[in-house]
Motif scaffolding. Sequence first.
Motif, PDB file in Angstrom:
ATOM      1  N   PHE A  54      18.350  27.392  12.927  1.00  0.00           N
ATOM      2  CA  PHE A  54      19.377  28.300  13.420  1.00  0.00           C
ATOM      3  C   PHE A  54      20.758  27.709  13.169  1.00  0.00           C
ATOM      4  CE2 PHE A  54      15.638  29.060  16.045  1.00  0.00           C
ATOM      5  CZ  PHE A  54      15.504  30.430  15.915  1.00  0.00           C
ATOM      6  N   ALA A  55      21.672  28.576  12.756  1.00  0.00           N
ATOM      7  CA  ALA A  55      23.040  28.152  12.531  1.00  0.00           C
ATOM      8  C   ALA A  55      23.708  27.786  13.845  1.00  0.00           C
ATOM      9  CB  ALA A  55      23.826  29.270  11.846  1.00  0.00           C
ATOM     10  N   ARG A  56      24.725  26.965  13.752  1.00  0.00           N
ATOM     11  CA  ARG A  56      25.542  26.601  14.907  1.00  0.00           C
ATOM     12  C   ARG A  56      26.282  27.839  15.415  1.00  0.00           C
ATOM     13  NH1 ARG A  56      30.956  23.826  15.099  1.00  0.00           N
ATOM     14  NH2 ARG A  56      30.986  22.406  16.879  1.00  0.00           N
ATOM     15  N   ARG A  57      26.416  27.931  16.742  1.00  0.00           N
ATOM     16  CA  ARG A  57      27.117  29.042  17.376  1.00  0.00           C
ATOM     17  C   ARG A  57      28.590  29.063  16.971  1.00  0.00           C
ATOM     18  NH1 ARG A  57      30.381  29.312  21.742  1.00  0.00           N
ATOM     19  NH2 ARG A  57      30.117  27.092  22.075  1.00  0.00           N
ATOM     20  N   PRO A  58      29.207  30.236  16.671  1.00  0.00           N
ATOM     21  CA  PRO A  58      28.557  31.543  16.519  1.00  0.00           C
ATOM     22  C   PRO A  58      27.850  31.622  15.170  1.00  0.00           C
ATOM     23  CG  PRO A  58      30.896  31.752  16.071  1.00  0.00           C
ATOM     24  CD  PRO A  58      30.663  30.319  16.471  1.00  0.00           C
ATOM     25  N   GLY A  59      26.560  31.928  15.206  1.00  0.00           N
ATOM     26  CA  GLY A  59      25.760  31.873  14.004  1.00  0.00           C
ATOM     27  C   GLY A  59      25.409  33.236  13.452  1.00  0.00           C
ATOM     28  N   TYR A  60      25.334  33.300  12.127  1.00  0.00           N
ATOM     29  CA  TYR A  60      24.998  34.562  11.477  1.00  0.00           C
ATOM     30  C   TYR A  60      23.810  34.408  10.530  1.00  0.00           C
ATOM     31  CZ  TYR A  60      29.278  36.183  13.571  1.00  0.00           C
ATOM     32  OH  TYR A  60      30.234  36.502  14.497  1.00  0.00           O
ATOM     33  N   TYR A  61      23.120  33.277  10.612  1.00  0.00           N
ATOM     34  CA  TYR A  61      21.894  33.141   9.840  1.00  0.00           C
ATOM     35  C   TYR A  61      20.877  32.336  10.633  1.00  0.00           C
ATOM     36  CZ  TYR A  61      21.934  28.151   8.655  1.00  0.00           C
ATOM     37  OH  TYR A  61      21.862  26.791   8.726  1.00  0.00           O
ATOM     38  N   ALA A  62      19.625  32.646  10.356  1.00  0.00           N
ATOM     39  CA  ALA A  62      18.495  31.793  10.725  1.00  0.00           C
ATOM     40  C   ALA A  62      17.553  31.875   9.531  1.00  0.00           C
ATOM     41  CB  ALA A  62      17.814  32.281  11.998  1.00  0.00           C
ATOM     42  N   VAL A  63      17.045  30.740   9.091  1.00  0.00           N
ATOM     43  CA  VAL A  63      16.251  30.739   7.871  1.00  0.00           C
ATOM     44  C   VAL A  63      14.881  30.150   8.135  1.00  0.00           C
ATOM     45  CG1 VAL A  63      17.280  28.551   7.132  1.00  0.00           C
ATOM     46  CG2 VAL A  63      16.169  30.002   5.452  1.00  0.00           C
ATOM     47  N   VAL A  64      13.853  30.851   7.636  1.00  0.00           N
ATOM     48  CA  VAL A  64      12.468  30.395   7.727  1.00  0.00           C
ATOM     49  C   VAL A  64      12.114  29.739   6.398  1.00  0.00           C
ATOM     50  CG1 VAL A  64      10.075  31.065   8.142  1.00  0.00           C
ATOM     51  CG2 VAL A  64      11.935  32.326   9.258  1.00  0.00           C
ATOM     52  N   ILE A  65      11.615  28.501   6.465  1.00  0.00           N
ATOM     53  CA  ILE A  65      11.379  27.711   5.259  1.00  0.00           C
ATOM     54  C   ILE A  65       9.940  27.240   5.226  1.00  0.00           C
ATOM     55  CG2 ILE A  65      12.178  25.740   3.902  1.00  0.00           C
ATOM     56  CD1 ILE A  65      14.736  25.801   5.611  1.00  0.00           C
ATOM     57  N   ASP A  66       9.328  27.329   4.054  1.00  0.00           N
ATOM     58  CA  ASP A  66       8.006  26.766   3.821  1.00  0.00           C
ATOM     59  C   ASP A  66       8.171  25.257   3.703  1.00  0.00           C
ATOM     60  OD1 ASP A  66       5.643  25.771   2.653  1.00  0.00           O
ATOM     61  OD2 ASP A  66       5.230  27.681   1.664  1.00  0.00           O
ATOM     62  N   ALA A  67       7.619  24.521   4.666  1.00  0.00           N
ATOM     63  CA  ALA A  67       7.816  23.075   4.676  1.00  0.00           C
ATOM     64  C   ALA A  67       7.074  22.377   3.535  1.00  0.00           C
ATOM     65  CB  ALA A  67       7.365  22.500   6.018  1.00  0.00           C
ATOM     66  N   VAL A  68       6.090  23.021   2.945  1.00  0.00           N
ATOM     67  CA  VAL A  68       5.334  22.415   1.845  1.00  0.00           C
ATOM     68  C   VAL A  68       6.109  22.531   0.535  1.00  0.00           C
ATOM     69  CG1 VAL A  68       3.186  22.446   0.535  1.00  0.00           C
ATOM     70  CG2 VAL A  68       3.156  22.895   3.000  1.00  0.00           C
ATOM     71  N   SER A  69       6.570  23.731   0.225  1.00  0.00           N
ATOM     72  CA  SER A  69       7.260  23.960  -1.047  1.00  0.00           C
ATOM     73  C   SER A  69       8.769  23.796  -0.958  1.00  0.00           C
ATOM     74  CB  SER A  69       6.947  25.371  -1.554  1.00  0.00           C
ATOM     75  OG  SER A  69       7.550  26.348  -0.716  1.00  0.00           O
ATOM     76  N   GLY A  70       9.314  23.898   0.259  1.00  0.00           N
ATOM     77  CA  GLY A  70      10.757  23.856   0.425  1.00  0.00           C
ATOM     78  C   GLY A  70      11.435  25.188   0.170  1.00  0.00           C
ATOM     79  N   LYS A  71      10.646  26.221  -0.132  1.00  0.00           N
ATOM     80  CA  LYS A  71      11.225  27.533  -0.428  1.00  0.00           C
ATOM     81  C   LYS A  71      11.617  28.267   0.846  1.00  0.00           C
ATOM     82  CE  LYS A  71       8.721  28.387  -4.746  1.00  0.00           C
ATOM     83  NZ  LYS A  71       7.732  29.274  -5.423  1.00  0.00           N
TER      84      LYS A  71
END
Length: 357
Positions: free
Chosen positions: A77-94
């Motif tokens: 999660f981005a630092r407040r005020p945040g406008y992104y949250a990103v889900v990442i595959d920990a195996v591939s890094g994608k």
Amino acid sequence: MTTRRAFLASLAAATATPRLGWAAVGNPSYIAAAKRPDGSYVLAGFDTKGAGLFRLPLPARGHAGAAHPQRAEAIAFARRPGYYAVVIDAVSGKALHELTPPDGRQFNGHGFYIDGGATLLTVEQLAQGSDGLIGVWDVASGYTRIGEFATHGIGPHDVRLMPDGQTLVVANGGIQTDASDRTKLNIPDMRPSLVYLSLAGDLLEEVRLDDELHQNSIRHLALREDGLVGFAMQWEGEPGMAWPLLGLHRRGAAPVLAEAPLPDELAMKGYAGSIAFSADGSEVAITSPRGGRLNRFSSEGVFLGGQRRDDVCGLAAHPEGLVASDGFGGLIVVGPDGARPLALFDDLAWDNHIVAL
């Protein structure tokens, strides 16, 4: 530095094949956001021995995160005020999914999975007025937003699921901020609160501090297995005061404020950045990057001692007690007998939090 165009390209390249579990990346014990020397940002995973297991690129500065309980997926999660949250595959890094809050909302840096990973909850606020919200996202459909409900306060920052699996505890910081930045607009009239909600958003209990502490913003939470809640605070009133920055609460009872001796309280400089219970639950600690200080208390709120550490902030349970991180890449273990070095990542500057998996 990762550009947003490159980041979105990696998102588009992610496949829909079944994902591997956390064993595929060495069964990490923790994740934490960090900054690299070139100015780029990553989410890193490491174990209780301090061994680094993966680094996942982030599009901007991260704050806290969450790990999917079954798949090797992490959300930052981005630092407040945040406008992104990103889900990442920990195996591939994608990057698998990038979440953005609906118009007029902001992410506030924290969230977590419930229902065995089927649902994600995010801490949010309205951009105008800072009224608090919990966003509800369906994971199986690709992190589709399916609802939201009020936190019954303004400026919420942290939320946890109580041991009963049916109740949320929320830290409403009480601070109204400008829609575009972190400017604080209502310091004289702050009203922080600790609230308990049903998973449907019903208000079950509300805890407020005494009037003289209405400028002590309730910011971060820790939870013991028996339902004891610890909350860390940040003083927004007159500088140089030594109000307690740690509270303990059980539902139906009055909060207990844990006081340190005056020099140890002053050393915190009015700011508690993270909080955690020790692995056995007998201790709870708070950190202050501003003061370069870690203060330890018993679970009854009795002061046990302090530890000096420049720019210390991240904190989580460790088999020996607690693990803490600093802005210089250091990890230390803190136990009843003091602190010892765990690891040094000299190419990382750890951010505010360590999230235990």
